[in-house]
Design an enzyme around this catalytic site. Structure first.
Site, PDB file in Angstrom:
ATOM      1  N   VAL A  66       9.413 -67.046 -36.040  1.00  0.00           N
ATOM      2  CA  VAL A  66       9.511 -68.512 -36.117  1.00  0.00           C
ATOM      3  C   VAL A  66       9.560 -68.917 -37.586  1.00  0.00           C
ATOM      4  CG1 VAL A  66       8.388 -70.713 -35.574  1.00  0.00           C
ATOM      5  CG2 VAL A  66       8.116 -68.771 -34.028  1.00  0.00           C
ATOM      6  N   ILE A 116       8.620 -69.210 -43.760  1.00  0.00           N
ATOM      7  CA  ILE A 116       7.397 -70.012 -43.900  1.00  0.00           C
ATOM      8  C   ILE A 116       6.231 -69.199 -43.334  1.00  0.00           C
ATOM      9  CG2 ILE A 116       6.254 -72.186 -43.312  1.00  0.00           C
ATOM     10  CD1 ILE A 116       9.014 -73.402 -42.799  1.00  0.00           C
ATOM     11  N   ASP A 134      16.919 -72.157 -28.534  1.00  0.00           N
ATOM     12  CA  ASP A 134      16.289 -71.369 -29.606  1.00  0.00           C
ATOM     13  C   ASP A 134      15.056 -72.096 -30.150  1.00  0.00           C
ATOM     14  OD1 ASP A 134      16.548 -69.202 -31.844  1.00  0.00           O
ATOM     15  OD2 ASP A 134      16.392 -71.084 -32.931  1.00  0.00           O
ATOM     16  N   LYS A 171      10.896 -71.144 -30.020  1.00  0.00           N
ATOM     17  CA  LYS A 171      10.033 -71.078 -31.207  1.00  0.00           C
ATOM     18  C   LYS A 171       8.871 -72.065 -31.077  1.00  0.00           C
ATOM     19  CE  LYS A 171      13.832 -69.757 -34.250  1.00  0.00           C
ATOM     20  NZ  LYS A 171      14.878 -70.362 -35.096  1.00  0.00           N
TER      21      LYS A 171
END
Ligand SMILES: NC(=O)c1ccc[n+]([C@@H]2O[C@H](COP(=O)([O-])OP(=O)(O)OC[C@H]3O[C@@H](n4cnc5c(N)ncnc54)[C@H](OP(=O)(O)O)[C@@H]3O)[C@@H](O)[C@H]2O)c1
Length: 424
Positions: A128, A132, A199, A203
């Site tokens: 995900v 980050i 998608d 996530k």
């Protein structure tokens, strides 16, 4: 550290190269000797450009499982073929690190349970918003904070497309922006799951589960894609002091549920500033009211870096996620119940219908406008646009369908609006 690598495509190859590049650093700074000992792929006979001394490639899972590894890194995109391999590895105590969001969304709970039983690490930071390090951060910090809400941009391809669509000088169609994203190398050849919202929904489910430790029911996230968005929608959002963004929003309390859709974000909100292929996550919590992180969502560099971070974290003894709270006998909420304010734009034939009748009609459908404005429309029509009180998608769709059947109405467009808390 013996690494087994499953998948040698964009991400697997990127990981392999990063390990090679960082070898001196890992040895000098961390006193770690790391090497990829074997690679499992779909077709080992396929010609590939690999350096001399590369590890052996196999397409036989049994042969791959015949060796011992300290950590196995998985980056394939396959679910049914690789899940048994990873189950085996975790059951025998081997740490597994993956970038595969389909696998984590569909089999993550089961794999985490097996890992919990054997004491192995199961980590999925790269699955995900790869660039980050959110899970890494939340594992070490804010461990007692309760998060109530996630609002995020989790699909870089959709964000790129809507950013381009909103700029007057850029390609005016979704298809034009998509082929540009493919040309730049970050949209996949088959962008179906990006465009449909599937998608981002996967996530969002992974994030919601990681933050709450609770299972996210299959129907708990409503997914609407960006395929029907037009340039005029982006312009209308701007006229209302908002930006149209591909949002993923989940309410976490009492049960995780949410939506993925192109939605209006107020200009002052940090998510409104996230452009092109970037990803961002905005969390609302108790001790920390707001937390915002942004960065690259994909690409071989950031994804490989996230995988390598996870590999290093398997050497720590800390658990990989917050303690799960079993959700088996809770009544899970469904996405259909999630409300929000809506932006409604109704285009009228000039003179055919009174704008005030439209406002009354919309209010009669249980969607009172909080604010309405008149916008010009192509072809001399009038567009009446406004932001409504909170409503569920079902109510809005019913009102929109009735409006589009009414005499003098050319069309009606509806988008969710990101509002303050209690957006349900
Ligand atoms: N691309 C990104 O920026 C990115 C970012 C974050 C997460 N991810 C995730 O990372 C994963 C890999 O993405 P990618 O872009 O690297 O894909 P990719 O370029 O298509 O590579 C897939 C690799 O997996 C192998 N593979 C496929 N099915 C397999 C199977 N059943 N058994 C063994 N090996 C198999 C392929 O083998 P062959 O080489 O023999 O065909 C190939 O080496 C996906 O889950 C994706 O969602 C990607």
């Amino acid at each position: 550290l013996r690494i087994g690598l499953v998948g040698f495509g964009t991400v697997g190859r990127g990981f392999f190269d990063l390990v090679e590049i960082r070898k001196p650093f890992l040895e000098r700074e961390l006193r770690l000797r790391m090497r990829v000992a074997a690679v499992l792929v779909r077709d080992a006979a396929r010609p590939r450009a690999t350096a001399p001394g590369s590890p052996p490639f196999t397409d036989d899972p049994a042969a791959f499982l015949g060796a011992d590894y300290d950590v196995v890194v998985e980056a394939t995109g396959s679910v049914d073929d690789v899940a048994p391999v990873l189950r085996d590895l975790l059951a025998r105590g081997t740490a597994v690190v993956t970038a595969n969001k389909a696998l984590v969304a569909e089999r993550g709970s089961e794999l985490a349970r097996i890992a919990g039983q054997s004491g192995a690490s199961f980590r999925y930071e790269a699955s995900v918003a790869a660039g980050i390090p959110l899970f890494q951060m939340l594992e070490r910090s804010l461990r007692t904070t309760r998060f109530r809400r996630i609002a995020a941009i989790l699909n870089g391809t959709s964000n790129f497309v809507l950013t381009r669509l909103a700029r007057a000088e850029d390609p005016s169609s979704i298809d034009g922006a998509l082929s540009e994203a493919r040309g730049l190398g970050f949209a996949e050849p088959d962008s179906g799951d990006d465009v449909s919202g599937a998608d981002a929904a996967r996530k969002l489910a992974i994030l919601a589960r990681a933050l709450t430790g609770r299972e996210v029911a299959g129907d708990a996230i409503e997914a609407a894609g960006i395929a029907d968005v037009r340039r005029e929608d982006c312009a209308a959002a701007v006229a209302f002091g908002h930006r149209l963004k591909p949002l993923a929003v989940a309410e976490l309390d009492p049960e995780p549920r949410g939506w993925v859709a192109p939605a209006l974000v107020p200009e002052g909100h940090p998510l409104a500033t996230i452009e092109l292929e970037a990803n961002a996550i905005h969390l609302t919590g108790d001790t920390v009211p707001e937390l915002f992180v942004a960065g690259p969502g994909a690409g071989p560099g950031p994804t490989a870096a996230a995988l390598l971070d996870d590999v290093l974290s398997t050497l720590d003894s800390r658990p990989a996620s917050r303690a799960p709270a079993p959700a088996a006998d809770r009544g899970l909420g469904t996405a259909g119940e999630v409300g929000s304010p809506w932006f409604l734009a109704v285009t009228l034939d000039p003179g055919a219908v009174e704008p005030r009748d439209v406002v009354e009609f919309v209010a009669g459908a249980g969607l009172p406008f909080a604010e309405v404005r008149r916008l010009g429309a192509a072809g001399g029509g009038l567009t009446l646009a406004g932001i409504t009180e909170r409503a569920t998608r079902a109510r809005v769709e019913a009102a929109r369908a009735a409006l589009t059947r009414a005499r003098g109405v050319r069309g009606a467009r509806a988008f969710r609006v990101l509002a303050g808390e209690g957006n349900r």
